[in-house]
Design a protein around this motif. Structure first.
Motif, PDB file in Angstrom:
ATOM      1  N   SER A 199      11.394  -7.684   0.918  1.00 37.12           N
ATOM      2  CA  SER A 199      10.483  -8.379   0.150  1.00 37.12           C
ATOM      3  C   SER A 199       9.117  -8.676   0.285  1.00 37.12           C
ATOM      4  N   GLU A 200       8.326  -9.074  -0.478  1.00 38.27           N
ATOM      5  CA  GLU A 200       6.529  -9.374  -0.606  1.00 38.27           C
ATOM      6  C   GLU A 200       6.275  -7.705   0.106  1.00 38.27           C
ATOM      7  N   VAL A 201       6.596  -6.838  -0.603  1.00 39.16           N
ATOM      8  CA  VAL A 201       6.326  -5.674  -0.157  1.00 39.16           C
ATOM      9  C   VAL A 201       4.859  -5.205  -0.911  1.00 39.16           C
ATOM     10  N   HIS A 202       4.048  -4.616   0.232  1.00 44.72           N
ATOM     11  CA  HIS A 202       3.036  -3.888  -0.252  1.00 44.72           C
ATOM     12  C   HIS A 202       2.622  -2.718   0.713  1.00 44.72           C
ATOM     13  N   ILE A 203       2.839  -1.632   0.274  1.00 45.20           N
ATOM     14  CA  ILE A 203       2.718  -0.272   0.996  1.00 45.20           C
ATOM     15  C   ILE A 203       1.882   0.807   0.309  1.00 45.20           C
ATOM     16  N   GLN A 204       1.096   1.536   1.088  1.00 47.14           N
ATOM     17  CA  GLN A 204       0.568   2.885   0.616  1.00 47.14           C
ATOM     18  C   GLN A 204       0.398   3.683   1.806  1.00 47.14           C
ATOM     19  N   PRO A 205       1.385   4.890   1.746  1.00 49.70           N
ATOM     20  CA  PRO A 205       1.444   5.534   2.783  1.00 49.70           C
ATOM     21  C   PRO A 205       0.595   7.032   2.746  1.00 49.70           C
ATOM     22  N   PHE A 206       0.034   7.035   1.424  1.00 52.36           N
ATOM     23  CA  PHE A 206      -0.906   8.339   1.179  1.00 52.36           C
ATOM     24  C   PHE A 206      -2.398   7.962   0.440  1.00 52.36           C
ATOM     25  N   ASP A 207      -3.367   8.764   0.809  1.00 53.74           N
ATOM     26  CA  ASP A 207      -4.578   8.647  -0.004  1.00 53.74           C
ATOM     27  C   ASP A 207      -5.136   7.192   0.105  1.00 53.74           C
ATOM     28  N   ILE A 208      -5.481   6.581   1.277  1.00 53.90           N
ATOM     29  CA  ILE A 208      -6.109   5.384   1.449  1.00 53.90           C
ATOM     30  C   ILE A 208      -7.653   5.671   1.687  1.00 53.90           C
ATOM     31  N   GLN A 209      -8.510   5.197   0.567  1.00 57.93           N
ATOM     32  CA  GLN A 209      -9.819   5.577   0.422  1.00 57.93           C
ATOM     33  C   GLN A 209     -10.896   4.839   1.346  1.00 57.93           C
ATOM     34  N   SER A 210     -10.724   3.551   1.745  1.00 53.43           N
ATOM     35  CA  SER A 210     -11.214   2.707   2.743  1.00 53.43           C
ATOM     36  C   SER A 210     -10.463   2.110   3.794  1.00 53.43           C
ATOM     37  N   ASP A 211     -11.100   2.133   4.911  1.00 59.10           N
ATOM     38  CA  ASP A 211     -10.267   1.669   6.198  1.00 59.10           C
ATOM     39  C   ASP A 211      -9.718   0.263   6.072  1.00 59.10           C
ATOM     40  N   PHE A 212      -8.466  -0.050   6.216  1.00 59.04           N
ATOM     41  CA  PHE A 212      -7.831  -0.880   6.176  1.00 59.04           C
ATOM     42  C   PHE A 212      -7.702  -1.757   4.950  1.00 59.04           C
ATOM     43  N   VAL A 213      -8.015  -0.924   3.584  1.00 58.62           N
ATOM     44  CA  VAL A 213      -8.044  -1.678   2.317  1.00 58.62           C
ATOM     45  C   VAL A 213      -7.081  -0.780   1.230  1.00 58.62           C
TER      46      VAL A 213
END
Length: 275
Positions: A199-213
């Motif tokens: 629950s309360e999920v926020h995930i990005q495992p690919f293609d992160i453009q800005s560090d920690f964003v």
């Protein structure tokens, strides 16, 4: 290429240097447990960085329900109870990032428990590419007494959910879902089924453009329906209000136009008074 046992010390050093030079470059990865930044004590925040750049970010609350056996009152048969295992904040993090695959491994209580999440990128054309969670695995030790009490049968087991398709998200976007999502996993413990709740999920495992964003959020269908249900009464109210205003405006214009016209009496006997 190889080094023979008769190679002298200097020659061995040179040989090892050459082996290192031709070996595949291994990306330097760092892990960050940022759970302390969350005001929710049950929510965890993790990040994996590769060569100084964030390659995976994840935050969620997680608990796993695991059925296990305890002796019955007659000390002969076995009853089934259910352990409610909450993912703690003090987890050990490991992970891997590739261009089309990534993994997040979370372990706690001296590796008595390990939760592994696997992600994969699908599609060929850039406009149609997406990523998803395609596998979940939970390793647990029934000898651990914090959650498995009352004389559970000792032993290590693995619960796995294969070939799943969860959190399907367009490439380049992050996945967000406040609602609770359920994942069933088949266990090696006599074919029992463990269940993971996220629950309360926020995930990005690919293609992160800005560090920690995170990139732009892609809402899960449950959240989209909930948002629609919350905004629908407001939308209907606005439409109804506009309809009333339009009707009143049309009535006002019509009344103004008709008030300036000569009124023809319905009684024909009154015609003689006109003109």
């Amino acid at each position: 290429m190889y080094c023979r046992s008769s190679t002298q010390v200097l020659g061995l050093q040179v040989c090892l240097l050459l082996l290192y030079a031709i070996a595949p470059n291994v990306a330097e990865q760092e892990v960050e447990n940022l759970s302390g930044l969350s005001s929710n004590p049950e929510k965890n925040i993790f990040a994996i960085r590769e060569n100084g750049t964030t390659c995976l970010m994840a935050e969620f609350s997680a608990k796993i329900l695991v059925p296990y056996e305890v002796p019955s009152s007659n000390d002969v048969d076995w009853n089934v109870e259910e352990a409610n295992i909450q993912l703690p904040r003090d987890t050990d993090i490991r992970g891997k990032c590739w261009s089309n695959e990534s993994e997040l491994h979370l372990s706690w209580l001296d590796k008595s428990y390990t939760l592994k999440l696997f992600f994969i990128k699908d599609g060929q054309e850039s406009s149609r590419r997406s990523w998803k969670m395609n596998k979940v695995q939970f390793l647990y030790d029934l000898s651990e007494r914090t959650n498995f009490k009352n004389g559970a049968r000792p032993g290590k087991h693995t619960a796995t959910s294969h070939r799943i398709s969860l959190m399907v998200t367009p490439a380049g976007m992050s996945y967000e879902c406040e609602a609770t999502e359920k994942v069933s996993m088949a266990s090696t413990d006599q074919k029992k089924t463990a269940v993971l709740y996220l629950s309360e999920v926020h995930i990005q495992p690919f293609d992160i453009q800005s560090d920690f964003v995170y990139s732009e959020e892609y809402k899960c269908l449950t959240d989209q329906r909930k948002q629609l249900e919350e905004t629908l009464p407001l939308i209907l109210g606005i439409i109804l209000g506009l309809a009333i205003v339009i009707i009143l405006a049309v009535y006002h214009v019509h009344h103004k136009m008709t008030s300036n016209q000569v009124q023809i009496p319905r009684d024909r006997s009154l015609y003689k008074h006109m003109g």
